[in-house]
Enzyme design. Sequence first.
Site, PDB file in Angstrom:
ATOM      1  N   SER A 237     -11.158  -0.455  -0.562  1.00 29.47           N
ATOM      2  CA  SER A 237      -9.753  -0.726   0.265  1.00 29.47           C
ATOM      3  C   SER A 237      -9.912  -0.936   1.640  1.00 29.47           C
ATOM      4  O   SER A 237      -9.258  -1.714   2.417  1.00 29.47           O
ATOM      5  CB  SER A 237      -9.180   0.576   0.333  1.00 29.47           C
ATOM      6  OG  SER A 237      -8.396   0.889  -1.102  1.00 29.47           O
TER       7      SER A 237
ATOM      8  N   ASP B 282       0.545  -1.248   0.112  1.00 30.62           N
ATOM      9  CA  ASP B 282      -0.032   0.061  -0.129  1.00 30.62           C
ATOM     10  C   ASP B 282       0.817   0.967   0.051  1.00 30.62           C
ATOM     11  O   ASP B 282       1.924   1.188  -0.580  1.00 30.62           O
ATOM     12  CB  ASP B 282      -0.774  -0.245   1.304  1.00 30.62           C
ATOM     13  CG  ASP B 282      -2.294   0.439   0.989  1.00 30.62           C
ATOM     14  OD1 ASP B 282      -2.238   1.629   0.927  1.00 30.62           O
ATOM     15  OD2 ASP B 282      -3.152  -0.168   0.772  1.00 30.62           O
TER      16      ASP B 282
ATOM     17  N   HIS C 278      -3.661   6.154   3.736  1.00 27.79           N
ATOM     18  CA  HIS C 278      -4.447   5.059   3.195  1.00 27.79           C
ATOM     19  C   HIS C 278      -3.823   3.834   3.810  1.00 27.79           C
ATOM     20  O   HIS C 278      -4.453   2.990   4.514  1.00 27.79           O
ATOM     21  CB  HIS C 278      -4.355   5.245   1.690  1.00 27.79           C
ATOM     22  CG  HIS C 278      -5.165   4.084   1.190  1.00 27.79           C
ATOM     23  ND1 HIS C 278      -4.571   2.743   0.654  1.00 27.79           N
ATOM     24  CD2 HIS C 278      -6.336   4.004   0.737  1.00 27.79           C
ATOM     25  CE1 HIS C 278      -5.432   2.174   0.070  1.00 27.79           C
ATOM     26  NE2 HIS C 278      -6.698   2.787   0.418  1.00 27.79           N
TER      27      HIS C 278
END
Length: 600
Positions: free
Chosen positions: A368, A139, A197
């Site tokens: 996600s 990620d 994220h």
Amino acid sequence: MAQNYVPGEVIVKFKNQTSKTTMSSFNKRLSSKAKVRMKGAWTSMKMHHYKAAAGQSVDEMIAEMANDPSVEYVEPNYIVSKTEQVGVRGELLTELEFSSLASSTIDGSFSQTSAPIQADEAWDNLSDTSVRPIIAVIDTGVDYTHTAFTRWCAMWENTLEKNGSAGVDDDGNGYVDDIHGYDFYNNDGAPYDDDGHGTHVAGIALGATQDILASPEVAPSGGDCADGYESRVRIMAVKFLGADGNGTTSDAIKGIYYAINNGASVLNNSWGGGSYSRSLHDAIAYAYNRSIPVVAAAGNAASNNDVYPMFPANYDAPNVISVASTQSNDQISYFSNYGSSTVHMAAPGSAIYSTYPGNFYTYMSGTSMAAPFVSGVAAMILREQPSMNSFQLKEVITDASNNISSLSNYTISGKRLNANGAVLTSQGVSVASSQPSYSVNYSAFDRGPASAETSAGGCGMVSKLGKGGSNGKGFGSMVLLGLLLLPLVILFVLRQDTYRRQYERFEVQSNMKVKVGNKELVGAMESLSLGGAGIDVDELINSGSVVTMCIQKPDGSGEVEVKGKVVWSDGGKKYGIQFTEHKRRMLNSIRQLISQLVMG
Ligand code: CA
């Protein structure tokens, strides 16, 4: 996205029998002749990553390399992106603020989602074991200093690096100072999250396995994770997406190999893109051959992955678990991609609370966020049954999930994750000794350079009443859809200013009839391209239906027949018919037809 690959870069896979000498002379030849240099190599896979001299295009590089007898394939280095729903991050809260918010809103027992995935129940049923599976979060990196991770020693540690010298590759794995993972974006040993994220995703993967907020009440303070207070699973930070949330296929592949070769048990992939990559497909198969589950976000374009594939979610390897997002009421999230043939299951992904860099917490939405719930549960299964293979694990995790009737049209299993079911089922099954073999079939996806670009837009194509046109392979409902076009009346022809669309699309306006089974629908064809036609009908028709279509030529000289399937674009709120065959003769006919449109 203006361009979906890195300018001047390609990935080359050599044929298996190619010798080192041959690969080396290939490098030399390229370097002297075309000033192309090697940027990286995955020797076990016989893959090289090249960068061209300035000014040389990817097409030129591919043309230069593709005909070499030792080359199996050469492809662009595609760009992929995180699959977070943009623009819905919540405000940042401290742990205390977050705890009180959570406890006041969710009946006093904290949960990162109020969806009924039965995580708490699963935790109560876990075995007492010292097995701590590793989830690689591939990620934007992870804030590995966040107390939600440090308090429980939840970050994976490369002990030789931790106890070694700075600037030295102490464990000899090829990467310097990779204590908690590696940063393939910046090429250093500090995969810190400069976006937010990856940290959020990591907090969900860990949070699926234990209450990451309850810990202050029970764990020793000061990050002392002595016996009994260690996390049940560990997080390996594999950064390959930059602060803008984008990364390259070459870095993704490096990350996947790194994770596998350094002990990861589960790969979480909350990212993707529409371009099929053979080299990434090979990397996923590498994971399967080592029995590592690959959990992948289905994507956030609200589109149908059966028609507009999302990768890595769509790779057909048996270890891939493609995850759609649901709200806490189990309805599919408005942004979530879906696919009754390609998306395996759903998990909560709307407004999920989790960790954020700087010791903050916030909520985010996206597939996600759904994927790491599945990764966390997969890790709990492997905690119960460390030798379970990825094939069986996928069966267990989907079988043990909850049937949700509204998901049956959106996913293969029609189910939403259930953590407790997965843990209990894994405890009750006997572990299979082997998994089926799998070999990569590039041709199932790769339709040549034209397949390099796909979009979630809705364009599709036209057609005809059928000469028994439905071949019915692999699609849920096989409605034979025949399309009778009335003579095309071309009112307006516009050469659209496309931005690297797969095919140029032309606006047309014509009346048409669509036959679905016995039903005849009247509508209009609005656009036409080599890839398909956009159509406008008022009634609901089944996406994925296989059709044979006929387009009447504007000059009345005959019809062009082509196979296709019905697609639906939620974004454009349009149906389209997408060509599913790309035969030269058919393409030539469409080309001719389009040229007539232009002239018209
Ligand atoms: Ca190292």
